[in-house]
Design a protein around this motif. Structure first.
Motif, PDB file in Angstrom:
ATOM      1  N   ARG A  40       0.942  -1.161  -0.118  1.00 17.78           N
ATOM      2  CA  ARG A  40      -0.203  -0.215   0.103  1.00 17.78           C
ATOM      3  C   ARG A  40       0.930   1.566   0.065  1.00 17.78           C
ATOM      4  NH1 ARG A  40       1.378  -2.032   4.492  1.00 17.78           N
ATOM      5  NH2 ARG A  40       0.857  -0.587   6.625  1.00 17.78           N
ATOM      6  N   GLY A  41       0.395   1.871  -0.751  1.00 19.87           N
ATOM      7  CA  GLY A  41       1.542   3.766  -0.220  1.00 19.87           C
ATOM      8  C   GLY A  41       1.030   4.353   0.565  1.00 19.87           C
ATOM      9  N   ASN A  42       1.677   3.854   1.772  1.00 23.04           N
ATOM     10  CA  ASN A  42       1.508   4.474   3.123  1.00 23.04           C
ATOM     11  C   ASN A  42       2.186   5.827   3.473  1.00 23.04           C
ATOM     12  OD1 ASN A  42       1.892   4.799   5.974  1.00 23.04           O
ATOM     13  ND2 ASN A  42       1.227   3.485   6.494  1.00 23.04           N
ATOM     14  N   LYS A  43       1.981   6.963   3.032  1.00 22.55           N
ATOM     15  CA  LYS A  43       2.050   8.170   3.387  1.00 22.55           C
ATOM     16  C   LYS A  43       3.207   8.392   4.554  1.00 22.55           C
ATOM     17  CE  LYS A  43       1.215  13.232   3.702  1.00 22.55           C
ATOM     18  NZ  LYS A  43       0.750  13.770   3.854  1.00 22.55           N
ATOM     19  N   GLU A  44       2.775   7.856   5.774  1.00 16.06           N
ATOM     20  CA  GLU A  44       3.691   7.448   6.836  1.00 16.06           C
ATOM     21  C   GLU A  44       4.973   6.868   7.173  1.00 16.06           C
ATOM     22  OE1 GLU A  44       1.796   6.794  10.137  1.00 16.06           O
ATOM     23  OE2 GLU A  44       0.304   8.197   9.766  1.00 16.06           O
ATOM     24  N   LEU A  45       4.848   5.727   6.484  1.00 10.92           N
ATOM     25  CA  LEU A  45       5.601   5.124   5.670  1.00 10.92           C
ATOM     26  C   LEU A  45       6.865   5.271   4.767  1.00 10.92           C
ATOM     27  CD1 LEU A  45       7.524   1.729   5.974  1.00 10.92           C
ATOM     28  CD2 LEU A  45       5.710   1.448   3.620  1.00 10.92           C
ATOM     29  N   VAL A  46       6.134   5.833   3.669  1.00 12.80           N
ATOM     30  CA  VAL A  46       7.509   6.500   3.006  1.00 12.80           C
ATOM     31  C   VAL A  46       8.151   7.757   3.837  1.00 12.80           C
ATOM     32  CG1 VAL A  46       7.020   8.088   0.529  1.00 12.80           C
ATOM     33  CG2 VAL A  46       5.511   6.257   0.912  1.00 12.80           C
ATOM     34  N   GLN A  47       7.685   9.151   4.311  1.00 18.31           N
ATOM     35  CA  GLN A  47       8.049   9.788   4.985  1.00 18.31           C
ATOM     36  C   GLN A  47       9.088   9.295   6.109  1.00 18.31           C
ATOM     37  OE1 GLN A  47       4.761  11.300   6.997  1.00 18.31           O
ATOM     38  NE2 GLN A  47       4.868  13.081   5.233  1.00 18.31           N
ATOM     39  N   LYS A  48       8.712   8.426   6.813  1.00 14.82           N
ATOM     40  CA  LYS A  48       9.901   7.230   7.066  1.00 14.82           C
ATOM     41  C   LYS A  48      11.111   6.710   7.175  1.00 14.82           C
ATOM     42  CE  LYS A  48      11.268   5.971  11.682  1.00 14.82           C
ATOM     43  NZ  LYS A  48      12.125   6.326  12.231  1.00 14.82           N
ATOM     44  N   ALA A  49      10.290   5.844   5.863  1.00 15.00           N
ATOM     45  CA  ALA A  49      11.551   5.640   4.740  1.00 15.00           C
ATOM     46  C   ALA A  49      12.512   6.869   4.672  1.00 15.00           C
ATOM     47  CB  ALA A  49      11.376   4.910   3.625  1.00 15.00           C
ATOM     48  N   ALA A  50      11.883   8.204   4.332  1.00 13.82           N
ATOM     49  CA  ALA A  50      12.763   8.949   3.510  1.00 13.82           C
ATOM     50  C   ALA A  50      13.714   8.857   4.614  1.00 13.82           C
ATOM     51  CB  ALA A  50      12.252  10.037   3.090  1.00 13.82           C
ATOM     52  N   GLN A  51      13.063   9.608   5.958  1.00 11.18           N
ATOM     53  CA  GLN A  51      14.033   9.977   6.862  1.00 11.18           C
ATOM     54  C   GLN A  51      14.942   9.297   7.180  1.00 11.18           C
ATOM     55  OE1 GLN A  51      11.304  10.179   9.875  1.00 11.18           O
ATOM     56  NE2 GLN A  51      10.608  12.225   9.861  1.00 11.18           N
ATOM     57  N   LEU A  52      15.220   7.565   7.015  1.00  7.88           N
ATOM     58  CA  LEU A  52      16.134   6.735   7.303  1.00  7.88           C
ATOM     59  C   LEU A  52      17.124   6.296   5.904  1.00  7.88           C
ATOM     60  CD1 LEU A  52      14.216   4.492   8.880  1.00  7.88           C
ATOM     61  CD2 LEU A  52      15.358   5.733   9.796  1.00  7.88           C
ATOM     62  N   GLY A  53      16.391   7.511   4.893  1.00  8.07           N
ATOM     63  CA  GLY A  53      17.995   7.475   4.024  1.00  8.07           C
ATOM     64  C   GLY A  53      17.510   6.591   2.264  1.00  8.07           C
ATOM     65  N   VAL A  54      15.968   6.388   2.400  1.00  8.40           N
ATOM     66  CA  VAL A  54      16.116   4.809   1.039  1.00  8.40           C
ATOM     67  C   VAL A  54      16.494   5.907   0.020  1.00  8.40           C
ATOM     68  CG1 VAL A  54      13.204   5.883   0.667  1.00  8.40           C
ATOM     69  CG2 VAL A  54      13.435   3.301   0.705  1.00  8.40           C
ATOM     70  N   ASN A  55      16.432   5.122  -1.617  1.00 12.61           N
ATOM     71  CA  ASN A  55      16.606   5.335  -1.926  1.00 12.61           C
ATOM     72  C   ASN A  55      15.313   5.750  -3.184  1.00 12.61           C
ATOM     73  OD1 ASN A  55      19.537   4.300  -1.964  1.00 12.61           O
ATOM     74  ND2 ASN A  55      19.542   5.921  -2.376  1.00 12.61           N
ATOM     75  N   ASN A  56      14.480   4.645  -2.712  1.00 12.84           N
ATOM     76  CA  ASN A  56      13.137   4.665  -4.168  1.00 12.84           C
ATOM     77  C   ASN A  56      11.853   3.529  -2.980  1.00 12.84           C
ATOM     78  OD1 ASN A  56      11.599   5.217  -5.728  1.00 12.84           O
ATOM     79  ND2 ASN A  56      13.257   5.575  -7.953  1.00 12.84           N
ATOM     80  N   PHE A  57      10.721   4.151  -3.408  1.00 16.24           N
ATOM     81  CA  PHE A  57       9.523   3.268  -2.674  1.00 16.24           C
ATOM     82  C   PHE A  57       8.742   2.784  -3.341  1.00 16.24           C
ATOM     83  CE2 PHE A  57       5.662   3.044  -1.139  1.00 16.24           C
ATOM     84  CZ  PHE A  57       5.705   2.175   0.191  1.00 16.24           C
ATOM     85  N   LEU A  58       7.706   1.353  -3.602  1.00 15.39           N
ATOM     86  CA  LEU A  58       7.191   0.767  -4.845  1.00 15.39           C
ATOM     87  C   LEU A  58       6.350   0.425  -4.078  1.00 15.39           C
ATOM     88  CD1 LEU A  58       9.725  -1.046  -7.253  1.00 15.39           C
ATOM     89  CD2 LEU A  58       8.442   0.706  -7.684  1.00 15.39           C
ATOM     90  N   VAL A  59       5.232   0.244  -4.690  1.00 10.41           N
ATOM     91  CA  VAL A  59       3.857  -0.298  -3.786  1.00 10.41           C
ATOM     92  C   VAL A  59       3.733  -1.249  -5.225  1.00 10.41           C
ATOM     93  CG1 VAL A  59       1.358  -0.479  -4.306  1.00 10.41           C
ATOM     94  CG2 VAL A  59       3.240   2.131  -3.415  1.00 10.41           C
TER      95      VAL A  59
END
Length: 129
Positions: A90-109
């Motif tokens: 699922r495209g969870n906005k909170e998950l995306v934000q937390k992942a971005a804070q931790l340095g994720v390079n990209n996100f896929l649903v």
């Protein structure tokens, strides 16, 4: 020698079907050096023993989830800069934000398509051709 022939990819997902679908998509892109892990703990052990060039990890997993794995990989100097793509059903906005804070390079649903996977990988490592 092309980037795709040199690229070593780690797929991390507790669902065997998901691992196989991602592996199949990578095969279609010509990437053949693929290793898999069933959970974040197993993936972290593999990364410590033999780092990969890119990690594609599910978010929801037992032992270490995707964010915990990302955090562990980012805190270990030899793997600190390894590109990390996180997958979620699922495209969870909170998950995306937390992942971005931790340095994720990209996100896929999920589910992912081959063209989207190619575009996502190329965004973090460069053209595969």
């Amino acid at each position: 020698m092309s980037l795709k022939s040199q690229l070593k990819v780690l797929i991390v997902d507790d669902q065997r079907t998901s691992r196989m679908l991602i592996r199949d998509a990578l095969d279609q892109l010509g990437i053949q050096n693929i290793v898999t892990a069933e959970d974040g703990e197993q993936a972290l052990k593999q990364m410590m023993a033999s780092p990969c060039h890119i990690v594609i990890s599910d978010f929801n997993m037992p032992k270490l989830d995707g964010l915990q794995l990302l955090q562990a990989i980012r805190s270990y100097p030899p793997t600190k800069k390894v590109p990390f793509i996180i997958l979620s059903g699922r495209g969870n906005k909170e998950l995306v934000q937390k992942a971005a804070q931790l340095g994720v390079n990209n996100f896929l649903v999920k589910p992912i398509s081959v063209p989207v996977l190619q575009k996502t990988i190329e965004a973090v490592v460069g053209r595969l051709q």
